[in-house]
Enzyme design. Structure first.
Site, PDB file in Angstrom:
ATOM      1  N   ARG A  64       2.548  17.855  -2.633  1.00 32.22           N
ATOM      2  CA  ARG A  64       2.123  16.455  -2.535  1.00 32.22           C
ATOM      3  C   ARG A  64       2.913  15.548  -3.465  1.00 32.22           C
ATOM      4  O   ARG A  64       3.334  14.488  -3.056  1.00 32.22           O
ATOM      5  CB  ARG A  64       0.629  16.330  -2.830  1.00 32.22           C
ATOM      6  CG  ARG A  64      -0.168  16.798  -1.642  1.00 32.22           C
ATOM      7  CD  ARG A  64      -1.651  16.628  -1.820  1.00 32.22           C
ATOM      8  NE  ARG A  64      -2.292  17.050  -0.602  1.00 32.22           N
ATOM      9  CZ  ARG A  64      -3.028  16.274   0.182  1.00 32.22           C
ATOM     10  NH1 ARG A  64      -3.264  15.037  -0.170  1.00 32.22           N
ATOM     11  NH2 ARG A  64      -3.545  16.731   1.291  1.00 32.22           N
ATOM     12  N   MET A 103      -6.728   4.137   6.657  1.00 25.92           N
ATOM     13  CA  MET A 103      -7.974   3.382   6.636  1.00 25.92           C
ATOM     14  C   MET A 103      -7.909   2.039   5.888  1.00 25.92           C
ATOM     15  O   MET A 103      -8.960   1.493   5.551  1.00 25.92           O
ATOM     16  CB  MET A 103      -9.088   4.268   6.030  1.00 25.92           C
ATOM     17  CG  MET A 103      -9.329   5.535   6.849  1.00 25.92           C
ATOM     18  SD  MET A 103     -10.630   6.578   6.181  1.00 25.92           S
ATOM     19  CE  MET A 103     -12.048   5.516   6.415  1.00 25.92           C
ATOM     20  N   ARG A 120       0.851  -1.192   0.000  1.00 26.48           N
ATOM     21  CA  ARG A 120       0.000   0.000   0.000  1.00 26.48           C
ATOM     22  C   ARG A 120       0.881   1.234   0.000  1.00 26.48           C
ATOM     23  O   ARG A 120       1.855   1.314   0.767  1.00 26.48           O
ATOM     24  CB  ARG A 120      -0.908  -0.014   1.228  1.00 26.48           C
ATOM     25  CG  ARG A 120      -1.564   1.309   1.517  1.00 26.48           C
ATOM     26  CD  ARG A 120      -2.740   1.235   2.455  1.00 26.48           C
ATOM     27  NE  ARG A 120      -3.037   2.512   3.072  1.00 26.48           N
ATOM     28  CZ  ARG A 120      -3.511   3.594   2.424  1.00 26.48           C
ATOM     29  NH1 ARG A 120      -3.752   3.553   1.119  1.00 26.48           N
ATOM     30  NH2 ARG A 120      -3.745   4.720   3.058  1.00 26.48           N
ATOM     31  N   ILE A 121       0.581   2.179  -0.875  1.00 26.22           N
ATOM     32  CA  ILE A 121       1.237   3.484  -0.856  1.00 26.22           C
ATOM     33  C   ILE A 121       0.123   4.498  -0.632  1.00 26.22           C
ATOM     34  O   ILE A 121      -0.799   4.596  -1.444  1.00 26.22           O
ATOM     35  CB  ILE A 121       2.031   3.770  -2.154  1.00 26.22           C
ATOM     36  CG1 ILE A 121       1.215   3.451  -3.420  1.00 26.22           C
ATOM     37  CG2 ILE A 121       3.343   2.985  -2.184  1.00 26.22           C
ATOM     38  CD1 ILE A 121       1.874   3.913  -4.718  1.00 26.22           C
ATOM     39  N   GLY A 122       0.155   5.170   0.514  1.00 26.94           N
ATOM     40  CA  GLY A 122      -0.978   6.047   0.808  1.00 26.94           C
ATOM     41  C   GLY A 122      -0.600   7.148   1.759  1.00 26.94           C
ATOM     42  O   GLY A 122       0.555   7.293   2.152  1.00 26.94           O
ATOM     43  N   SER A 160       0.199  13.239   5.569  1.00 30.70           N
ATOM     44  CA  SER A 160      -0.398  14.329   4.778  1.00 30.70           C
ATOM     45  C   SER A 160      -1.130  15.341   5.644  1.00 30.70           C
ATOM     46  O   SER A 160      -1.446  16.437   5.197  1.00 30.70           O
ATOM     47  CB  SER A 160      -1.377  13.752   3.752  1.00 30.70           C
ATOM     48  OG  SER A 160      -2.446  13.107   4.423  1.00 30.70           O
ATOM     49  N   ASP A 161      -1.439  14.957   6.870  1.00 30.22           N
ATOM     50  CA  ASP A 161      -2.094  15.874   7.801  1.00 30.22           C
ATOM     51  C   ASP A 161      -1.735  15.429   9.213  1.00 30.22           C
ATOM     52  O   ASP A 161      -1.134  14.363   9.382  1.00 30.22           O
ATOM     53  CB  ASP A 161      -3.616  15.908   7.584  1.00 30.22           C
ATOM     54  CG  ASP A 161      -4.238  14.524   7.649  1.00 30.22           C
ATOM     55  OD1 ASP A 161      -4.411  13.905   6.590  1.00 30.22           O
ATOM     56  OD2 ASP A 161      -4.520  14.052   8.768  1.00 30.22           O
TER      57      ASP A 161
HETATM   58  N1  HPA Z   1      -7.606   9.918   9.150  1.00 32.88           N
HETATM   59  C1  HPA Z   1      -7.848   8.792   8.469  1.00 32.88           C
HETATM   60  N2  HPA Z   1      -7.279   8.526   7.325  1.00 32.88           N
HETATM   61  C2  HPA Z   1      -6.387   9.403   6.834  1.00 32.88           C
HETATM   62  C3  HPA Z   1      -6.077  10.581   7.487  1.00 32.88           C
HETATM   63  C4  HPA Z   1      -6.714  10.843   8.719  1.00 32.88           C
HETATM   64  O1  HPA Z   1      -6.471  11.879   9.370  1.00 32.88           O
HETATM   65  N3  HPA Z   1      -5.185  11.261   6.737  1.00 32.88           N
HETATM   66  C5  HPA Z   1      -4.943  10.508   5.656  1.00 32.88           C
HETATM   67  N4  HPA Z   1      -5.668   9.379   5.700  1.00 32.88           N
END
Ligand code: HPA
Length: 234
Positions: A217, A180, A87-89, A203-204
């Site tokens: 990104r 997720m 998985r790359i995410g 990413s956050d």
């Molecule tokens: N929550 C769930 N999945 C995510 C998040 C998050 O803050 N950021 C990127 N995928």
């Protein structure tokens, strides 16, 4: 050809990278693979196959969340005989020392539930990454100079989470980030004796509430794709 993947059997490589976003699959294939061609368009969940340094590679979108990933991973494993699934995410950071753009290699994945929950019944199975892929990815990340963390993540069923108390418990217990999909990927790989790993870009951030600016990104996600490819063929 399966219910959700239109590719011919030979069109899927033994090594599959799985971003959640089908357009990221397209971008990664066009950026990193030679001779990439589209092999799946069913439901817009794009998949591409090409070569990387001569090795055949498929990059297939998984969609968001474990139920969606489970469909694609099951078909890739059971019908196309995929052996290595990475998985790359993206993920949300859950520790102060984990920064935006950092890479997390998910050693384990905590969950409240997965699509396999019903099958496991009372068993709390511990989904974990393939050790060989994990160590190879770590080596690749160190060689690149990417700030990388190895440890547990949380595979959540919700993006809009109403349980801050749970996040707090996970942060207390050192969980690095939230996404997720990874836990179900690890469970399926264990069930079918395949290799799996999740390479994630932060990413956050759940503590600082920072988010990766759109213009950053591509470059940040590129490191993750290269780490995944190097780990697959180490
Ligand atoms: N929550 C769930 N999945 C995510 C998040 C998050 O803050 N950021 C990127 N995928």
């Amino acid at each position: 050809m399966t219910i959700h993947i239109g590719a011919a059997k030979d069109d899927i490589a033994p090594t599959v990278l799985m971003p959640g976003d089908p357009y990221r699959a397209k971008w990664a294939a066009e950026t990193f693979l030679d001779d990439a061609r589209c092999v799946n368009q069913v439901r817009g969940m794009l998949g591409f196959t090409g070569t990387w340094r001569g090795h055949p590679v498929t990059i297939q979108g998984s969609g968001m969340g474990m139920p969606s990933l489970s469909i694609y991973a099951n078909e890739l494993i059971r019908d196309y005989d995929a052996q290595t699934l990475i998985r790359i995410g993206s993920c949300g950071g859950m520790q102060d020392h984990v920064g935006i753009r950092d890479v997390i290699l998910a050693m384990t994945a905590t969950t409240l539930s997965t699509p396999s929950r019903g099958m496991f019944k009372e068993l709390n199975f511990a989904p974990c990454a393939d050790f060989g892929l994990l160590t190879a990815a770590h080596q690749a990340a160190l060689a690149k100079g990417t700030t990388t963390h190895v440890g547990g993540i949380y595979s959540s069923d919700v993006f809009y989470d109403e349980r801050p108390d749970l996040n707090e418990q996970m942060m207390r217990h050192g969980v690095l980030g939230v996404e997720m999909e990874a836990a179900e990927l690890y469970i399926l790989a264990a069930r079918y004796k395949r290799r799996a790993l999740a390479v994630l870009t932060v990413s956050d951030h759940l503590i600082t509430h920072e988010a990766l600016p759109a213009e950053d990104r591509e470059r940040s996600f590129g490191d993750m794709v290269e780490i995944a490819l190097q780990a697959a063929f180490a």
